[in-house]
Design a protein around this motif. Structure first.
Motif, PDB file in Angstrom:
ATOM      1  N   SER A  79       0.807  -1.005  -0.141  1.00 54.88           N
ATOM      2  CA  SER A  79       0.003   0.083   0.097  1.00 54.88           C
ATOM      3  C   SER A  79       1.018   1.326  -0.100  1.00 54.88           C
ATOM      4  CB  SER A  79      -0.949   0.061   1.298  1.00 54.88           C
ATOM      5  OG  SER A  79      -0.092  -0.060   2.462  1.00 54.88           O
ATOM      6  N   THR A  80       0.672   2.227  -0.994  1.00 54.34           N
ATOM      7  CA  THR A  80       1.583   3.344  -1.384  1.00 54.34           C
ATOM      8  C   THR A  80       0.824   4.577  -0.488  1.00 54.34           C
ATOM      9  OG1 THR A  80       0.513   3.968  -3.292  1.00 54.34           O
ATOM     10  CG2 THR A  80       2.363   2.268  -3.276  1.00 54.34           C
ATOM     11  N   ALA A  81      -0.102   4.339   0.121  1.00 56.29           N
ATOM     12  CA  ALA A  81      -0.945   5.558   0.780  1.00 56.29           C
ATOM     13  C   ALA A  81      -1.446   5.077   2.121  1.00 56.29           C
ATOM     14  CB  ALA A  81      -2.011   5.976  -0.420  1.00 56.29           C
ATOM     15  N   GLU A  82      -1.719   6.169   2.787  1.00 57.77           N
ATOM     16  CA  GLU A  82      -2.641   5.672   4.046  1.00 57.77           C
ATOM     17  C   GLU A  82      -3.639   5.019   4.118  1.00 57.77           C
ATOM     18  OE1 GLU A  82      -2.482   9.286   6.468  1.00 57.77           O
ATOM     19  OE2 GLU A  82      -0.591   9.779   6.410  1.00 57.77           O
ATOM     20  N   ALA A  95      -8.917 -13.259   0.691  1.00 59.68           N
ATOM     21  CA  ALA A  95      -8.194 -14.531  -0.065  1.00 59.68           C
ATOM     22  C   ALA A  95      -6.831 -14.856   0.423  1.00 59.68           C
ATOM     23  CB  ALA A  95      -8.141 -14.032  -1.586  1.00 59.68           C
ATOM     24  N   ASP A  96      -6.718 -14.446   1.866  1.00 54.48           N
ATOM     25  CA  ASP A  96      -5.328 -14.653   2.437  1.00 54.48           C
ATOM     26  C   ASP A  96      -4.179 -13.923   1.606  1.00 54.48           C
ATOM     27  OD1 ASP A  96      -6.487 -16.530   4.065  1.00 54.48           O
ATOM     28  OD2 ASP A  96      -6.200 -18.117   2.621  1.00 54.48           O
ATOM     29  N   GLY A  97      -4.401 -12.752   1.169  1.00 57.35           N
ATOM     30  CA  GLY A  97      -3.398 -12.031   0.590  1.00 57.35           C
ATOM     31  C   GLY A  97      -2.780 -11.173   1.577  1.00 57.35           C
ATOM     32  N   MET A  98      -1.448 -10.833   1.375  1.00 58.81           N
ATOM     33  CA  MET A  98      -0.865  -9.864   2.518  1.00 58.81           C
ATOM     34  C   MET A  98      -0.681  -8.521   1.750  1.00 58.81           C
ATOM     35  SD  MET A  98       0.256 -11.600   5.024  1.00 58.81           S
ATOM     36  CE  MET A  98       1.733 -10.383   5.847  1.00 58.81           C
ATOM     37  N   ILE A  99      -1.089  -7.325   2.508  1.00 57.35           N
ATOM     38  CA  ILE A  99      -1.054  -6.085   2.345  1.00 57.35           C
ATOM     39  C   ILE A  99       0.188  -5.499   3.158  1.00 57.35           C
ATOM     40  CG2 ILE A  99      -2.103  -3.664   1.958  1.00 57.35           C
ATOM     41  CD1 ILE A  99      -4.391  -5.284   1.462  1.00 57.35           C
ATOM     42  N   HIS A 100       1.126  -4.858   2.392  1.00 59.55           N
ATOM     43  CA  HIS A 100       2.456  -4.310   3.353  1.00 59.55           C
ATOM     44  C   HIS A 100       2.219  -2.773   3.165  1.00 59.55           C
ATOM     45  CE1 HIS A 100       4.112  -8.357   3.410  1.00 59.55           C
ATOM     46  NE2 HIS A 100       3.788  -8.556   2.168  1.00 59.55           N
ATOM     47  N   PRO A 101       2.186  -2.052   4.178  1.00 60.33           N
ATOM     48  CA  PRO A 101       2.126  -0.606   4.098  1.00 60.33           C
ATOM     49  C   PRO A 101       3.620  -0.105   3.817  1.00 60.33           C
ATOM     50  CG  PRO A 101       1.093  -1.337   6.285  1.00 60.33           C
ATOM     51  CD  PRO A 101       1.602  -2.482   5.529  1.00 60.33           C
ATOM     52  N   LEU A 102       3.839   0.544   3.029  1.00 59.31           N
ATOM     53  CA  LEU A 102       4.884   0.919   2.380  1.00 59.31           C
ATOM     54  C   LEU A 102       5.728   1.727   3.658  1.00 59.31           C
ATOM     55  CD1 LEU A 102       7.012   1.514   0.253  1.00 59.31           C
ATOM     56  CD2 LEU A 102       5.873   3.587  -0.415  1.00 59.31           C
ATOM     57  N   ALA A 103       5.026   2.703   4.394  1.00 57.60           N
ATOM     58  CA  ALA A 103       5.790   3.341   5.418  1.00 57.60           C
ATOM     59  C   ALA A 103       6.568   2.243   6.374  1.00 57.60           C
ATOM     60  CB  ALA A 103       4.642   4.299   6.155  1.00 57.60           C
ATOM     61  N   GLN A 104       6.156   1.117   6.644  1.00 52.74           N
ATOM     62  CA  GLN A 104       6.599   0.098   7.620  1.00 52.74           C
ATOM     63  C   GLN A 104       7.680  -0.873   7.048  1.00 52.74           C
ATOM     64  OE1 GLN A 104       3.249  -1.690   9.468  1.00 52.74           O
ATOM     65  NE2 GLN A 104       1.992   0.449   9.804  1.00 52.74           N
ATOM     66  N   LEU A 105       7.857  -0.752   5.774  1.00 52.89           N
ATOM     67  CA  LEU A 105       8.785  -1.576   5.055  1.00 52.89           C
ATOM     68  C   LEU A 105      10.188  -0.998   5.164  1.00 52.89           C
ATOM     69  CD1 LEU A 105       7.062  -2.727   1.789  1.00 52.89           C
ATOM     70  CD2 LEU A 105       7.652  -4.282   3.745  1.00 52.89           C
TER      71      LEU A 105
END
Length: 495
Positions: A79-82, A95-105
């Motif tokens: 995710s590139t936005a808040e 569907a068991d997909g992962m969403i990684h917040p960019l700010a936390q990577l």
């Protein structure tokens, strides 16, 4: 013919469907997922990584990622936005997909995700995007580019203006773009066209709600076959069209050889060359079929029957042939069909007006100089500059470049042709193009159609001569390959 529309045109066409409750996002997501699934038949365990922004563009990609997971393809997102499109994010998580917040990577985590990915879906911003990259997203885009992962753009590459094609430096270049509802004008224009890769349109049922005139048109092979002038059984050299070229000078004698070769190889019934004897000697040694006229001016009564005139290849602006030729093509002159190229552009005055069957053929530097002389803004982007020059002069303007832009003199939609190769960026190829264009005008095609067909044939011949851009070429190679380029287009209908 390909038609493309402004962002506002497309929004207006979507509005009644959305008000009816049509599931446009779901249709777009299914089409996107289907295209990705076909592409990802290999490797054995494909992994798709979505770069998802906060808007509907991100929602399309998140829903598509959820569908892909249902088909056994691993798909996750950054995710590139808040915030994210709520339904799309929920579908991917379900569907068991992962969403990684960019700010936390951390950088190493981002690197690991890109290493695992076989395809990146660029869905940061869509039709509402501007050619500006937020500072916080620059490291992400740099990392994606450095990783070398193939990119597929969702609707259009992020940070490209959907209407003008203007692109932010550092925007991701896609191998493919899956675009929804209708083609965006920016995908056919400089900037966006270079980033979009191969374009795959998805029909969402917008056609009846789109305006009758698109913002940009592009001709395809079928259009060439329909428009190309084929001689009938009773054809004569005169009925096929006579083109005269005021070309070549002591300083640039070879320009006359190149321009007349382009005209002859494109199928003119007769090619006349108006030049000093030294230039004619060179032309006739190379092309004995050319009719030479030793002259230092352009006098149609002296020359004889002429259907179109090409003025300028290899000529200085002050040459008498240049001045008299441009005057003949201006309003009130004796010819209303022709090409003004190179030195001919220098001879155009602010007082002169032309008809749409007169085509000006500047490259960007020549266009800037002409614009300054005509009182126009020289800082305009290419599409706007070509349009302004056409409106100011009345002529059709063919602006040469990696993407050839054609602004009709009658105010019709802009044309954009992307048929060339960078190997055409060499001295003299523009002279060949001027000759081809003169032949098509002499055969009776209108200015915009002649310009588009000349750009297609010239570009395809350049590709053939350079083995699709792999080898260097010289201008005469381009004229030599014109018949085969046309033959390939015509034969394609039979294959």
């Amino acid at each position: 013919m390909i038609s493309a529309y402004t962002a506002e045109d497309i929004r207006a066409a979507e509005r009644p469907l959305l008000e009816e409750g049509q599931p446009l996002m779901q249709r777009a997501a299914r089409a996107l997922a289907g295209h990705v699934a076909k592409r990802m038949r290999t490797p054995e365990a494909p992994h798709v990584l979505v770069l998802a922004g906060s808007g509907a563009n991100g929602g399309d990609a998140l829903h598509a990622a959820a569908i892909l997971r249902g088909e056994g393809i691993t798909a996750d997102a950054i995710s590139t936005a808040e915030s994210l499109h709520e339904q799309g994010a929920a579908a991917l998580r379900a569907a068991d997909g992962m969403i990684h917040p960019l700010a936390q990577l951390a950088p190493e985590d981002l690197g690991a995700l890109l290493t695992e990915a076989d395809l990146v879906l660029d869905a940061i911003v869509g039709i509402g995007g501007r050619p500006e990259i937020p500072v916080g997203l620059v490291p992400l885009l740099e990392a994606v580019s450095a990783a070398g992962v193939p990119v597929l753009a969702v609707d259009l590459p992020s940070f490209v203006d959907a209407t003008t094609g203007q692109a932010a430096p550092g925007a991701l270049a896609a191998q493919e773009t899956v675009t929804f509802g209708a083609l965006k004008a920016g995908l056919l224009l400089p900037g966006g066209a270079e980033l979009a890769g191969r374009i795959h349109p998805v029909d969402l049922g917008l056609e009846e709600h789109l305006p009758p005139a698109p913002a940009v048109r592009r001709l395809e092979n079928d259009d060439v076959r329909a428009l190309w002038p084929h001689p009938g059984r009773d054809a004569t050299k005169y009925s096929r069209g006579v083109v005269a070229l005021a070309a070549g000078s002591v300083r640039f004698p070879g320009a006359a050889v190149l321009a007349t070769s382009g005209a002859a190889r494109a199928g003119a019934g007769m090619v006349r060359c108006l030049a000093p004897q030294a230039v004619l000697d060179l032309v006739l040694r190379a092309r004995p079929e050319i009719v030479g006229h030793r002259t230092d001016t352009v006098d149609l009564e002296e020359i004889g029957r002429t259907h179109a005139l090409v003025v300028g290849p290899g000529l200085p602006g002050e040459d008498p042939r240049t001045r008299t030729g441009v005057a003949l093509l201006a309003d009130g002159g004796d010819l209303d069909r022709g090409v003004i190229d190179a030195g001919g552009l220098e001879a155009i005055t602010p007082q002169q007006r032309f008809g749409p069957d007169v085509v000006l053929t500047p490259h960007r530097g020549e266009a800037d100089r002409l614009a300054e002389r005509l009182g126009l803004d020289t800082h305009l982007p290419g599409p706007a500059l070509a349009t302004a020059l056409a409106a100011r002069s009345g002529a059709t303007v063919l602006l040469k470049g990696a993407i050839t832009l054609i602004a009709p003199g009658d105010g019709a939609p802009l044309r954009s042709q992307d048929d060339a190769t960078a190997q055409l960026a060499t001295a003299g190829t523009g002279d060949v193009l001027a000759g081809v264009l003169g032949t098509l005008l002499a055969a009776g095609l209108n200015g915009p159609d002649a310009a588009a067909l000349a750009a297609i044939l010239h570009g395809r011949a350049g590709r053939l001569a350079s083995l699709d851009g792999r080898l260097p070429l010289v201008a005469l190679d381009v004229s030599d390959h014109l018949p085969r380029a046309l033959g390939d287009i015509l034969a394609d209908a039979l294959s």
